[in-house]
Design a protein around this motif. Sequence first.
Motif, PDB file in Angstrom:
ATOM      1  N   TYR A 436      -5.629 -12.237   0.308  1.00 31.27           N
ATOM      2  CA  TYR A 436      -4.383 -12.542  -0.075  1.00 31.27           C
ATOM      3  C   TYR A 436      -3.930 -14.014   0.334  1.00 31.27           C
ATOM      4  N   THR A 449       4.714 -14.486  -7.511  1.00 30.12           N
ATOM      5  CA  THR A 449       3.676 -13.341  -7.962  1.00 30.12           C
ATOM      6  C   THR A 449       3.002 -12.663  -6.918  1.00 30.12           C
ATOM      7  N   GLU A 452       5.021 -10.365  -4.910  1.00 26.85           N
ATOM      8  CA  GLU A 452       5.285  -8.997  -5.524  1.00 26.85           C
ATOM      9  C   GLU A 452       4.197  -8.378  -5.360  1.00 26.85           C
ATOM     10  N   LEU A 453       2.961  -8.965  -5.615  1.00 21.67           N
ATOM     11  CA  LEU A 453       1.678  -7.980  -5.608  1.00 21.67           C
ATOM     12  C   LEU A 453       1.481  -7.327  -4.011  1.00 21.67           C
ATOM     13  N   GLN A 454       1.940  -8.092  -2.945  1.00 22.74           N
ATOM     14  CA  GLN A 454       1.574  -7.550  -1.895  1.00 22.74           C
ATOM     15  C   GLN A 454       2.911  -6.382  -1.540  1.00 22.74           C
ATOM     16  N   SER A 455       3.791  -6.504  -2.116  1.00 25.50           N
ATOM     17  CA  SER A 455       5.127  -5.448  -1.943  1.00 25.50           C
ATOM     18  C   SER A 455       4.543  -4.388  -2.883  1.00 25.50           C
ATOM     19  N   SER A 456       3.785  -4.595  -3.844  1.00 25.55           N
ATOM     20  CA  SER A 456       3.275  -3.504  -4.558  1.00 25.55           C
ATOM     21  C   SER A 456       2.329  -2.765  -3.996  1.00 25.55           C
ATOM     22  N   ILE A 457       1.563  -3.507  -3.065  1.00 23.81           N
ATOM     23  CA  ILE A 457       0.378  -2.685  -2.673  1.00 23.81           C
ATOM     24  C   ILE A 457       1.060  -1.862  -1.404  1.00 23.81           C
ATOM     25  N   GLU A 458       1.960  -2.269  -0.760  1.00 24.48           N
ATOM     26  CA  GLU A 458       2.625  -1.544   0.233  1.00 24.48           C
ATOM     27  C   GLU A 458       3.396  -0.349  -0.327  1.00 24.48           C
ATOM     28  N   GLU A 459       3.806  -0.336  -1.622  1.00 26.72           N
ATOM     29  CA  GLU A 459       4.318   0.787  -2.305  1.00 26.72           C
ATOM     30  C   GLU A 459       3.446   1.665  -2.850  1.00 26.72           C
ATOM     31  N   LEU A 460       2.010   1.353  -3.076  1.00 26.04           N
ATOM     32  CA  LEU A 460       1.174   2.341  -3.636  1.00 26.04           C
ATOM     33  C   LEU A 460       0.918   3.615  -2.736  1.00 26.04           C
ATOM     34  N   THR A 463       3.437   5.980  -4.524  1.00 21.09           N
ATOM     35  CA  THR A 463       3.612   6.194  -5.613  1.00 21.09           C
ATOM     36  C   THR A 463       2.711   7.241  -6.153  1.00 21.09           C
TER      37      THR A 463
END
Length: 622
Positions: A436, A449, A452-460, A463
């Motif tokens: 990262y 961007t 946002e990707l880091q936030s998406s990784i934490e939310e995976l 999900t």
Amino acid sequence: MGDGQPDLETDEELEELLGFLRDARGFDFTGYKRSSLGRRIRKRMADVQVLTYGDYRDRLEANADEFNALFNTILINVTSFFRDPDAWTFLQREVLPELLARGGSDEEIRVWSAGCSSGEEAYSLAIMFAEALGLDETLERVKIYGTDVDDEALRDARSGLYAAKALASLEPDLRDKYFEQNGARFGFRPDLRRRVIFGRHDITRDAPISRLDLLVCRNTLMYFNVEAQTQIVDRFHFALGEGGFLFLGKAEMLLNDAERFSVMSMRQRVFRRRPGEAAPPYQPAPVKIRTGMSGELHSVARHRQLRDLILDASPSAAVAVDSDGSVLLINSHARVQFGLTANDIGRPFQDLEISYRPVELRSLIEQATHERRTLRVNGAERRTGDDVQYFDILVQPLNGFDGLTAATNITFSDVTVTTQLKAEIKRVREDLETAYEELQSTNEELETTNEELQSSIEELETTNEELQSTNEELETTNEELQSGNEELETMNEEMRVRSEELDEARTFLEAVLTSIAAGVVVLDQGLKVKSWNRGAVDLWGLRPDEVLDQPFYSLDFGLPTEKLRETIQRCVDTGVRTEQVPVAAVNRLGRAITCLVQCSPFDARNGGVVLLMEEGRNNSSR
């Protein structure tokens, strides 16, 4: 009041309505997903033109028949014989042979179809076993239970009668073998029908059927929330015998039950129950022996033997050391794990390798004895050649009746897998952080961007269940669409029949008009030509495409139409047929004739008329 308050009130009203349904009729829908449940209830409310949940509850209290209509709307009964053929083929080829091989040739086979709706699934199971075992053995050994909460669907299931359309998915030879025609419907064969037992059962509340070899519950779990699904799966685990099979629908899966169920086919949603008890076994109290002193000694020896067996069967490695530093006990796990034997009992603990490897235990024993408290060492590393093991070590002082420390119990819990997983997670996390940072440093324009990707990784991490829930919602919607499609097909069939009837009527009328030798002309309320039969063509020489939708009085042919205006108007005004009116005219051959015209009302409400035209006969020519 904020914008979100009406939604909150609506949710509260929905919960009150669900509580009312549970208390009034015993249907507990509180475990169902609120999105799909609310959508089905609102659909019924729209059908009866009710706007709020409170008003709909009043309607239920006033009209008891509305309960049945609501339950039929909520409980979507979409099923068929051998639904999803690929899954049934896998069940027949892979699961059934293994299921039949597990027991003896005369042991009973118990099957449960939970959420069986109108019975097609339960009868499909009966057909499958009859094809695999033969009819006679199936009648002797197989017992199938079909359950549902919908009483109306269960009535259909018990009757065993189905329309020809419902049997379209069956091969003709299977239909002829297992169904008998009964009027316009087909009934399941009576001898095999007696092996299928139907009953009302709520899988969220009622006790499950036990000792099952196969449990089929397809496209039912998806209607419930996560908490209700967990409780249902617990009941299913209890119901299945060891090695029994669980067959779910294509939108359902067991994501967090790897300890209790193994995957036989994730694609076809077939799982096998792992060995192990569903609940803690019942332990009877030991029998007391009252036979004098020798009996008491026997009981003491027996209790000591049982105690040693229990300690020996402990899932963790354990070593006990007395206050003099001698080994008192080494259980089986400790002997296997650390290469000890029963001959090491009684030896000084300091002479054993385990006393200083993986950690120095003698000082910990002294500290625990002195402080009179339990000490814990987490993640102690032990190397044996190229292998590495990790242990959580518990050093626990044991006090005697005099309050002094009589012995020390040392327990070793193997946490190798957990420690390796933690190290792997840490390494992966560090690699992700490094990657990262490298990505962030390559281009400053991508900073937003990357965040946002880091936030998406934490939310995976969360999900997966959301995707599963979405998949179940889509499957529910698909079944609703399928139900609506069947209704549309029925309406389309009715419209096709009506169209054929209209075509027949139109053909008949055209044939009637064509067969009339006289000229027949139909005028609408605007006195435009709507029909011009063959007799009119022969009389005046004009084709229908030349006169249709043209004003009658503007037509140029051998009949002076203006002379008929008064007669036509009188017929329109009075709605009474006029007498024949002779009019001098010229036919299509250019010959002067006397045309007899009679005007009849066609549409009294809108003013249409029918003109009947005949050429007058010359009496002298007879």
